[in-house]
Design an enzyme around this catalytic site. Structure first.
Site: not given
Length: 313
Positions: A136, A139-140
């Protein structure tokens, strides 16, 4: 079976969508059970930290966020049970859920079982998941500011996420096993024009290496020349497809070409009384915040379905 075995709503999956649905359903005083195969939190627990969920300006650990979701749902009486769902019967107004812990019946079933990123299946992938291996970018990605990262894949998602990662990374290495991308032309053009993206054609990842600090490098193989090389990066993002966790759902429930469950805006599927929410649903964005919204919407409309059965009876 007795009447005590009959629930108003059974929610399959205890990730963000399932927990939000559990909160809303129990707060509305529906007799609700949440089933989860492994543990509360779902795929969210694959990540160390979340910094794009509203309300946490400094970010929050995934474990802490799960515990907060769980505590709030339990405050309103959420019942939770560990069980592997193996089948679902949707004939008639009462649905039967087959599980490893026995059969359960429900007036409405809310499928929030999520999806699983397709894995590369190479050495080091499992070991470093959450420590440099990610599925992701949204997300990261922000954790890799001014660092070089790798993206594996050549489809729409891989190219789109590679472009997104250039907002943070100093360089993005796009690794693709073929000599042309599968992404739509407009994405390809954008990637080709981005001077922060380097494409490694005809290349596969053979191993992900690292140590106590996480990922340090990738072992690469050119599938044409058979030459090997190493690529020093602290992070690798894998986008080679997603697999919906929906094998237990009968074929009467409509799916999109990738196998994700199709719903309308009310999270209603093609089968009355069957709802879907979160990553298992056919949608354009799979994030914690969208899963939570799906769960709340699905629980609300599942409740309306339960009420309609009561009025009909």
């Amino acid at each position: 079976m007795t009447s005590s075995d009959l629930y108003d709503i059974v929610i399959i999956g205890a990730g963000p969508a399932g927990l939000a649905a559990g909160l809303y359903a129990n707060r509305a005083r529906y007799n609700t059970l949440v089933l989860e195969k492994v543990g509360v939190g779902g795929q969210l627990l694959s990540y160390e930290k979340v910094d794009n969920y509203p309300g946490f300006p400094e970010g929050v650990s995934s474990f802490e966020l799960v515990e907060l979701f769980k505590a709030q749902a339990e405050k309103f009486g959420m019942q939770h049970k560990n069980a592997d769902v193996t089948g679902l019967e949707t004939d008639g107004p009462i649905h039967v859920i087959h599980t490893s812990e026995g059969d359960m019946r429900a007036k409405a079933v809310l499928v929030a079982s999520g999806c699983t990123p397709r894995k590369l299946g190479v050495k080091g992938e499992a070991e470093f998941t959450g420590r440099g291996v990610s599925y992701c970018a949204i997300c990261d990605g922000p954790f890799y500011r001014n660092a070089e990262v790798a993206v594996v894949g050549g489809g729409d998602t891989a190219v789109e996420e590679a472009i997104y990662l250039t907002k943070f990374a100093s360089r993005v290495h796009l690794i693709h096993r073929r000599d042309e991308l599968r992404a739509v032309k407009i994405l390809q053009e954008e990637a080709f024009q981005n001077d922060k993206i380097t494409i490694h054609w005809n290349t596969v990842v053979e191993e992900i290496r690292g140590g106590d600090q996480g990922v340090s490098e990738l072992a690469l193989l050119d599938v044409v020349t058979r030459e090997t090389s190493s690529l020093p990066v602290p992070g690798v993002f894998v986008f080679v497809g997603l697999l919906p966790n929906a094998d237990f759902v009968p074929q009467q429930v409509e799916r999109d070409p990738q196998g994700f469950l199709v719903t309308d805006d009310a999270m209603v599927t093609a089968v009355p009384g069957i709802f879907a929410a979160g990553d298992v649903r056919s949608k354009s964005l799979r994030q914690i915040v969208t899963a939570v919204g799906d769960g709340a919407t699905a629980a609300f409309n599942a409740g309306r379905h339960v009420e309609s059965l009561s009025h009909a009876g």
